[in-house]
Structures are given as C-alpha cells and as structure tokens.
Write a protein that holds these residues in place. Structure first.
Motif, PDB file in Angstrom:
ATOM      1  N   ASN A   1       0.843  -1.196   0.000  1.00 32.08           N
ATOM      2  CA  ASN A   1       0.000   0.000   0.000  1.00 32.08           C
ATOM      3  C   ASN A   1       0.879   1.247   0.000  1.00 32.08           C
ATOM      4  OD1 ASN A   1      -1.973   1.887   0.217  1.00 32.08           O
ATOM      5  ND2 ASN A   1      -2.742   1.233   2.214  1.00 32.08           N
TER       6      ASN A   1
ATOM      7  N   GLY B   1      -8.230   0.818   3.526  1.00 29.14           N
ATOM      8  CA  GLY B   1      -8.595   0.567   2.137  1.00 29.14           C
ATOM      9  C   GLY B   1      -7.609  -0.278   1.372  1.00 29.14           C
ATOM     10  N   GLU B   2      -6.856  -1.146   2.031  1.00 30.00           N
ATOM     11  CA  GLU B   2      -5.877  -1.980   1.349  1.00 30.00           C
ATOM     12  C   GLU B   2      -6.588  -3.174   0.717  1.00 30.00           C
ATOM     13  OE1 GLU B   2      -2.394  -2.941   3.578  1.00 30.00           O
ATOM     14  OE2 GLU B   2      -2.322  -0.999   4.537  1.00 30.00           O
ATOM     15  N   THR B   3      -7.293  -2.938  -0.356  1.00 29.07           N
ATOM     16  CA  THR B   3      -7.962  -3.997  -1.097  1.00 29.07           C
ATOM     17  C   THR B   3      -7.530  -3.942  -2.547  1.00 29.07           C
ATOM     18  OG1 THR B   3      -9.831  -2.509  -1.464  1.00 29.07           O
ATOM     19  CG2 THR B   3     -10.011  -4.043   0.376  1.00 29.07           C
TER      20      THR B   3
ATOM     21  N   ALA C   1      -7.363  -3.728  -6.532  1.00 23.83           N
ATOM     22  CA  ALA C   1      -8.100  -2.936  -7.525  1.00 23.83           C
ATOM     23  C   ALA C   1      -8.872  -3.864  -8.454  1.00 23.83           C
ATOM     24  CB  ALA C   1      -7.129  -2.077  -8.322  1.00 23.83           C
TER      25      ALA C   1
ATOM     26  N   ALA D   1      -5.055   0.761  -9.392  1.00 26.00           N
ATOM     27  CA  ALA D   1      -6.044   1.833  -9.297  1.00 26.00           C
ATOM     28  C   ALA D   1      -5.385   3.200  -9.209  1.00 26.00           C
ATOM     29  CB  ALA D   1      -6.935   1.607  -8.083  1.00 26.00           C
TER      30      ALA D   1
ATOM     31  N   GLU E   1      -9.302  -0.386 -15.020  1.00 29.39           N
ATOM     32  CA  GLU E   1      -8.735  -0.532 -13.678  1.00 29.39           C
ATOM     33  C   GLU E   1      -9.300   0.589 -12.805  1.00 29.39           C
ATOM     34  OE1 GLU E   1      -4.424  -2.350 -13.775  1.00 29.39           O
ATOM     35  OE2 GLU E   1      -4.531  -0.701 -15.194  1.00 29.39           O
ATOM     36  N   CYS E   2      -9.762   0.185 -11.624  1.00 34.70           N
ATOM     37  CA  CYS E   2     -10.330   1.183 -10.715  1.00 34.70           C
ATOM     38  C   CYS E   2     -10.335   0.631  -9.302  1.00 34.70           C
ATOM     39  CB  CYS E   2     -11.751   1.559 -11.141  1.00 34.70           C
ATOM     40  SG  CYS E   2     -12.947   0.206 -11.027  1.00 34.70           S
ATOM     41  N   ALA E   3     -10.459   1.514  -8.345  1.00 35.61           N
ATOM     42  CA  ALA E   3     -10.598   1.104  -6.958  1.00 35.61           C
ATOM     43  C   ALA E   3     -12.012   0.587  -6.726  1.00 35.61           C
ATOM     44  CB  ALA E   3     -10.304   2.277  -6.030  1.00 35.61           C
TER      45      ALA E   3
ATOM     46  N   ASP F   1     -14.725   3.125  -6.469  1.00 33.22           N
ATOM     47  CA  ASP F   1     -15.104   3.944  -7.624  1.00 33.22           C
ATOM     48  C   ASP F   1     -16.300   3.348  -8.357  1.00 33.22           C
ATOM     49  OD1 ASP F   1     -13.066   5.751  -7.154  1.00 33.22           O
ATOM     50  OD2 ASP F   1     -11.638   4.722  -8.452  1.00 33.22           O
TER      51      ASP F   1
END
Length: 446
Positions: A259, A295-297, A299, A396, A416-418, A421
């Motif tokens: 992260n 939020g360490e997930t 993308a 992301a 690619e996105c978080a 989003d």
C-alpha cells in the motif's frame, strides 16, 4: 528561449516519420498543446503538439518529407521576427576540424543502432531500467531488448532489427537522452561484444597535441561547440488525496499487495519509484482491522478484446466526410462519456483522454480553469495504440482508467479502478458499453 520541434518516435522501431501536413504556418503564434503537424508512420497517423508558447519559425521540412527521428523540423521562438539568425554564414561559429576519434572508430562495432525512443513529446531523456538481452545474444526484431521509464510510463522496447547484440552502450540506471544510441545490432555474431555505460560512451576522446595547437590558435568562442545542458529533474508537487508514483512502482506494489499510502503516512517524498518499494517492504505488517480501515484492497481489473476493423473504418469514413477534421481522441471521449452516462447516470461526466504525446479534457476547461490531470476527471481513457504494449496491469488511480492497446488486428480494452469507484456490476457494464462502441461505432450514433 527557443524550443526545438523534433520528429518524435511514434513507434519503438521507427527510424523516420512522414510529415502529412503542417497545421500551423511559419510566423503563426502557438501555445503549448496546439497541434503543429500531422505525422504518419507505418502504424499510425498522429498530431504532434507544441511543447512551448511562442511563434513557429525556421520550418525546415515540408509536407511529404520523410524526416529521421530526432531531427529538428522547426523552432518555436519568443518573437515572430526571430528568423534565421543562423542563416548568415558570418554569424556561424567556424567549424574546427578535429582529428578522427581513433578509439571510437576502431572500438565501436559495425551494425544498426537502437536509439532511446521518445515515449512522450516533452521527454528529453529515458531511464534505462533493465536489459533483457546480453552482449552476443541473438535477437529478433520483435524481441524485447530493454525496459525504459519516463515520468509518465514504463515501456518494453523491442530490438527493431534481427541480428546479434554487438554492443550495449548504457547500463541499467543510466539516464539516456532521446535519440542517443543505446545498443548496436550486427548482422554477424560479434567476436568481441562490448558493454559500457552511457557516461563512458559519451565521454569525448582526449585531444591529440595537434588538435590542442589548433584550439589555442583559434578564438576561444570558436574552439568548441556549445554543449547542451542536461535537463534538471522535474520536481512534482504532491496533490492532496492523490499518490504520485511511477507506473512500474504502482504495478509492483499491486502485485505484491503493498500500500503506497503507507509511504505517504511515513512522510516519504513523492513521486515514488521502484527503489522506494524496498522501504515499504521493510515496514511492519498491519493487523487486519487497520488494513481494512485504510482501504488496502485489490483494484478491479477487467479486460475485453474486440476487432480494430470497426474503429479504423469509422475513423476513415469520418475524416473523409469532415475534411480530415475528425480525430480518434474526440471519438474515444464521446464513447467514454456515453458509456459512463449509461452506467452511472452522469449527466455530463468529465473525461480525460491521454495519449503517449499529450492529453485533452472533455468538456474542455475554461482558459482560466487550472486543473491537474486525473483528480478532476470522472474517467480517464488512455489511448496507447501507438505503443508496442499488448496488455498491462497498472493498479487503481485517482479515477477509473480505461486503457486501449493494439495487438495486430485486435484492440484490448482494460478497466482498472478502486472498488470504491465502481461496484462489480457497474465495472462490467462500463467495459461492455465501451467495447461495444469500439467494435461497432455506428451503435454510438444510434
């Protein structure tokens, strides 16, 4: 100060570019971002943008000329009357004849040069990240020869020629000026393949006594040619809420589950590069609750493949019907705005379209609207069809990113996105909507 306009490398193995047309005339006022000329290679036709404000002067190539990559084709001067100051032979420094560089002529093997490509119009140098081949290795034209990183991207550069590695003229970690030779590929297997650093390759040979005498006799101002200063590294200011990092650093961090926000929290300066990941790896692991709250997930990463025929034929038709004024950037922005509106219900989403040579925001910002790239966009579209990429995984960013690359007759679209989003359903719908418009552009008009 005057700014040289060079023929860019629109493809990794490109040696020259055909000037299709000039979009500005000598003496015209131009601003950074204005389209100056249209250049055609064997893979694409692109508009080349001005990189400085001023007036177009000293145009040395005309429409229809095939110009070697790196050659200066015009100059952007501060004033319109800054004409050919160098045209008068009396104003030119007298060339000093120097003895041939014996070491360069005898030590350097014969063959075809591989140059440091220009991955962006404002790029002066490229950082050679790694070599994928060693001196003496056999290579094919499509084999990846080295990896280069700029402030915007990391690319794999193909050899461009069949043969054998006769010399590598830079080491991993060297910053090499655009257009400089970084390797030599020979037709025959070399008996003594070489490897040297960029600094050693660029170091001038020691002057002989004879040349020293000539230099003393000549006026000091004419003894040596002016040396172009090495560009100072660009300092990038951090933007609140946005993590600045090189594409390769983002990709490796995503693959390893690292992260980058932890480097921000620890106060490390941005932008982050691959070397900063070592610091991140040594940081103590967080417990599950802390990781989830930060939020360490992973993308979201979705891809679709469609035929490139529909887009190419539609662009050809549109250019014919609109007297060549239609361009792919505007069309892709329209696809993106319509696709995102259908999925998310945005009335007028802001779309940023990025190419290897510039970017444009739709709708266009007002003249006094100062914006900084992605943080003000609802969706980013990266058109990398002119590159040699066939796929990618970047991670992301501040906004969802749709990337378009070309592999033969196939277009690969990657989103690619978080997770915050777009949810899974919306991400799938967005890719499906955009891919459908790429494959059948008439659907966009209906």
């Amino acid at each position: 100060m005057p700014h040289d306009v060079i023929m860019p490398a629109l493809g990794m193995a490109q040696d020259s570019g055909l000037i299709v047309s000039w979009l500005k005339s000598p003496g015209d006022a131009v601003k950074a971002g204005d389209a100056l000329m249209e250049v055609e290679t064997d893979k694409a036709t692109m508009e080349v943008e001005a990189q400085a404000d001023g007036f177009l002067t000293r145009v040395t190539a005309a429409a229809g000329d095939n110009v070697p990559v790196g050659n200066v084709v015009a100059v952007i001067a501060e004033t319109a009357d800054a004409e050919e100051d160098e045209a008068d032979p009396a104003a030119q420094p007298e060339a000093v004849e120097e003895p041939p560089n014996e070491s360069a002529s005898t030590d350097m093997p014969e063959g075809k040069s591989v140059i440091m490509p220009a991955l962006g119009m404002a790029q002066d140098t490229g950082l050679l990240v790694s070599w994928q081949k060693a001196p003496g290795d056999a290579v094919a034209a499509d084999d990846v020869l080295f990896e280069v990183e700029t402030d915007k991207s990391t690319m794999e550069v193909p050899a461009g020629h069949d043969g054998f590695i006769a010399a590598l003229l830079a080491e991993a970690g060297d910053s090499v000026p655009v257009g400089e030779s970084v390797a030599i590929i020979s037709a025959e297997k070399p008996a003594d393949p070489q490897r040297r650093s960029a600094a050693a390759a660029a170091k001038p040979a020691a002057a002989s006594p004879a040349s020293g005498t000539r230099a003393q006799e000549a006026p000091p101002a004419k003894a040596t040619a002016p040396v172009k200063p090495t560009p100072a590294p660009v300092k990038v200011a951090a933007v609140e809420g946005v993590i600045l990092a090189s594409p390769k650093a983002r990709r490796l961090a995503l693959e390893e589950g690292l992260n980058l926000s932890r480097l921000v929290e620890a106060g490390h300066p941005q932008p982050f590069h691959v070397r900063d990941l070592e610091t991140l790896r040594t940081m103590p692991a967080r417990d599950a609750a802390t990781a989830a709250s930060s939020g360490e997930t992973a993308a979201r990463h979705l891809s679709a493949r469609v035929s490139s025929d529909g887009l190419a034929r539609f662009l050809a038709w549109a250019r014919e019907e609109t007297d060549r004024s239609a361009d792919a950037t505007t069309l892709l922005a329209g696809f993106a705005k319509a696709s995102l509106s259908a999925v998310e219900g945005h009335a007028d989403p802001v779309v940023l379209v990025e190419t290897m040579y510039g970017s444009a925001r739709f709708p266009a910002p007002a003249q006094d609207d100062e914006y900084t790239a992605s943080e003000e966009a609802d969706l980013i579209v990266r058109d990398l069809r002119a590159s040699s990429l066939s796929g990618l995984r970047m991670g992301a960013e501040a906004a969802p990113v749709l990337t378009l690359v070309q592999d033969g007759e196939t277009l690969t679209l990657t989103l690619e996105c978080a997770p915050g989003d777009l949810d899974a359903r919306a991400a799938i719908a967005l890719v499906s909507e955009f891919a459908g418009r790429l494959e059948n552009p008439l659907r966009h008009l209906l």
